[in-house]
Design a protein around this motif. Structure first.
Motif, mmCIF file in Angstrom:
data_model
loop_
_atom_site.group_PDB
_atom_site.id
_atom_site.type_symbol
_atom_site.label_atom_id
_atom_site.label_comp_id
_atom_site.label_asym_id
_atom_site.label_seq_id
_atom_site.Cartn_x
_atom_site.Cartn_y
_atom_site.Cartn_z
ATOM 1 N N CYS A 96 -8.126 23.163 42.653
ATOM 2 C CA CYS A 96 -8.106 23.362 44.111
ATOM 3 C C CYS A 96 -6.707 22.974 44.589
ATOM 4 O O CYS A 96 -6.355 21.791 44.603
ATOM 5 C CB CYS A 96 -9.181 22.492 44.758
ATOM 6 N N ASP A 97 -5.881 23.955 44.958
ATOM 7 C CA ASP A 97 -4.469 23.658 45.208
ATOM 8 C C ASP A 97 -3.886 24.641 46.220
ATOM 9 O O ASP A 97 -4.464 25.682 46.531
ATOM 10 C CB ASP A 97 -3.707 23.758 43.889
ATOM 11 N N TYR A 98 -2.686 24.279 46.685
ATOM 12 C CA TYR A 98 -1.916 25.152 47.567
ATOM 13 C C TYR A 98 -0.634 25.541 46.839
ATOM 14 O O TYR A 98 0.110 24.676 46.364
ATOM 15 C CB TYR A 98 -1.584 24.439 48.884
ATOM 16 N N ASN A 99 -0.363 26.829 46.737
ATOM 17 C CA ASN A 99 0.834 27.313 46.062
ATOM 18 C C ASN A 99 1.874 27.639 47.138
ATOM 19 O O ASN A 99 1.718 28.621 47.871
ATOM 20 C CB ASN A 99 0.480 28.556 45.231
ATOM 21 N N GLU A 100 2.923 26.804 47.226
ATOM 22 C CA GLU A 100 3.938 26.983 48.268
ATOM 23 C C GLU A 100 4.757 28.238 48.064
ATOM 24 O O GLU A 100 5.200 28.861 49.038
ATOM 25 C CB GLU A 100 4.859 25.752 48.323
ATOM 26 N N PHE A 167 -7.157 19.300 52.085
ATOM 27 C CA PHE A 167 -8.255 20.261 52.212
ATOM 28 C C PHE A 167 -9.162 20.167 51.003
ATOM 29 O O PHE A 167 -8.815 19.576 49.982
ATOM 30 C CB PHE A 167 -7.715 21.685 52.391
ATOM 31 N N THR A 168 -10.313 20.765 51.129
ATOM 32 C CA THR A 168 -11.277 20.837 50.019
ATOM 33 C C THR A 168 -11.604 22.292 49.747
ATOM 34 O O THR A 168 -11.588 23.141 50.655
ATOM 35 C CB THR A 168 -12.581 20.083 50.366
ATOM 36 N N CYS A 169 -11.893 22.550 48.504
ATOM 37 C CA CYS A 169 -12.339 23.888 48.080
ATOM 38 C C CYS A 169 -13.840 23.811 47.838
ATOM 39 O O CYS A 169 -14.336 22.821 47.298
ATOM 40 C CB CYS A 169 -11.653 24.293 46.779
ATOM 41 N N LYS A 170 -14.548 24.850 48.234
ATOM 42 C CA LYS A 170 -16.000 24.807 48.096
ATOM 43 C C LYS A 170 -16.535 26.195 47.776
ATOM 44 O O LYS A 170 -16.113 27.189 48.387
ATOM 45 C CB LYS A 170 -16.621 24.301 49.404
ATOM 46 N N ILE A 171 -17.461 26.221 46.821
ATOM 47 C CA ILE A 171 -18.200 27.466 46.573
ATOM 48 C C ILE A 171 -19.321 27.498 47.604
ATOM 49 O O ILE A 171 -20.261 26.714 47.541
ATOM 50 C CB ILE A 171 -18.763 27.511 45.140
ATOM 51 N N GLN A 172 -19.179 28.363 48.575
ATOM 52 C CA GLN A 172 -20.157 28.407 49.658
ATOM 53 C C GLN A 172 -21.466 29.050 49.201
ATOM 54 O O GLN A 172 -22.547 28.590 49.546
ATOM 55 C CB GLN A 172 -19.582 29.175 50.847
ATOM 56 N N SER A 173 -21.380 30.126 48.422
ATOM 57 C CA SER A 173 -22.586 30.771 47.881
ATOM 58 C C SER A 173 -22.215 31.469 46.572
ATOM 59 O O SER A 173 -21.087 31.919 46.385
ATOM 60 C CB SER A 173 -23.171 31.775 48.864
ATOM 61 N N ALA A 174 -23.181 31.528 45.687
ATOM 62 C CA ALA A 174 -22.976 32.212 44.405
ATOM 63 C C ALA A 174 -24.331 32.763 43.949
ATOM 64 O O ALA A 174 -25.308 32.022 43.843
ATOM 65 C CB ALA A 174 -22.411 31.250 43.366
ATOM 66 N N TYR A 175 -24.357 34.065 43.701
ATOM 67 C CA TYR A 175 -25.588 34.743 43.265
ATOM 68 C C TYR A 175 -25.307 35.579 42.043
ATOM 69 O O TYR A 175 -24.192 36.072 41.854
ATOM 70 C CB TYR A 175 -26.144 35.638 44.387
ATOM 71 N N LYS A 176 -26.326 35.734 41.218
ATOM 72 C CA LYS A 176 -26.163 36.603 40.052
ATOM 73 C C LYS A 176 -27.306 37.617 40.031
ATOM 74 O O LYS A 176 -28.426 37.351 40.466
ATOM 75 C CB LYS A 176 -26.127 35.799 38.750
ATOM 76 N N PHE A 177 -26.975 38.808 39.521
ATOM 77 C CA PHE A 177 -27.907 39.916 39.473
ATOM 78 C C PHE A 177 -27.772 40.614 38.124
ATOM 79 O O PHE A 177 -26.679 40.697 37.577
ATOM 80 C CB PHE A 177 -27.595 40.935 40.572
ATOM 81 N N ALA A 178 -28.864 41.125 37.626
ATOM 82 C CA ALA A 178 -28.811 41.884 36.369
ATOM 83 C C ALA A 178 -27.957 43.116 36.581
ATOM 84 O O ALA A 178 -28.069 43.813 37.582
ATOM 85 C CB ALA A 178 -30.217 42.273 35.924
#
Length: 179
Positions: A96-100, A167-178
């Motif tokens: 989780c980073d910022y690339n200047e 700041f923080t990085c967060k996976i807000q939602s993650a779904y998987k489907f066939a």
């Protein structure tokens, strides 16, 4: 053939078709004959001996097989594979980073597919400012991973930061489907 001709002539004789001088009285029914009508008689020249049975020597047909009806095949349905569509436990994140140099927020995701079939993962990522809890950026990644494999993707959101920001990085939602 003679039987049809006799029936047709008899029908004409009974209905009175073709005779002159008959008019409807307007009452909607049959018109009875007037004083000058002659009684109906059998037309001359018609045969009197009508056939009674089937002709002899007509071949009969019996098929050499018995046709049968086969119903349409029955289908068996397999149950759908059971897996949890929530894929947050299948993703590990780092960096989780910022690339200047590119003015971008970055987050590296490793997506693991532990299922026995290919899966498509839909992942939403957000970067939040720690000071005011405001949204700094977001990204959406869609990745297909083969069964038993993993794939690394980099989430990126372009944003110029003018001051030192935590700041923080967060996976807000993650779904998987066939797939």
């Amino acid at each position: 053939m003679r039987l049809v001709a006799v029936a047709a002539i008899g029908l004409l004789a009974l209905t009175g078709c073709g005779k002159k001088g008959r008019h409807s009285s307007g009452s909607g029914g049959f018109v009875s004959g007037g004083a000058g009508d002659a009684p109906l008689s059998t037309p001359s020249g018609l045969p009197t001996d009508l056939p009674t049975g089937l002709p002899s020597g007509v071949p009969s047909y019996t098929p050499g097989y018995t046709p049968s009806y086969t119903p349409s095949p029955s289908y068996s349905y397999s149950t759908a594979p059971s897996y949890d569509t929530d894929a947050r436990n299948d993703i590990s994140a780092s960096g989780c980073d910022y690339n200047e140099s590119t003015s971008s927020l970055e987050y590296t995701l490793t997506v693991n597919n532990n299922e026995t079939q290919s899966m498509r993962f839909s992942i939403s990522i957000v970067w939040n400012d720690n000071a005011d809890q405001g949204l700094l950026g977001s990204d959406y990644q869609s990745v297909t991973v083969a069964p038993g494999s993993s794939q690394t993707v980099k989430a990126t959101s372009y944003r110029t930061l003018y001051k030192a920001t935590t700041f923080t990085c967060k996976i807000q939602s993650a779904y998987k489907f066939a797939n």
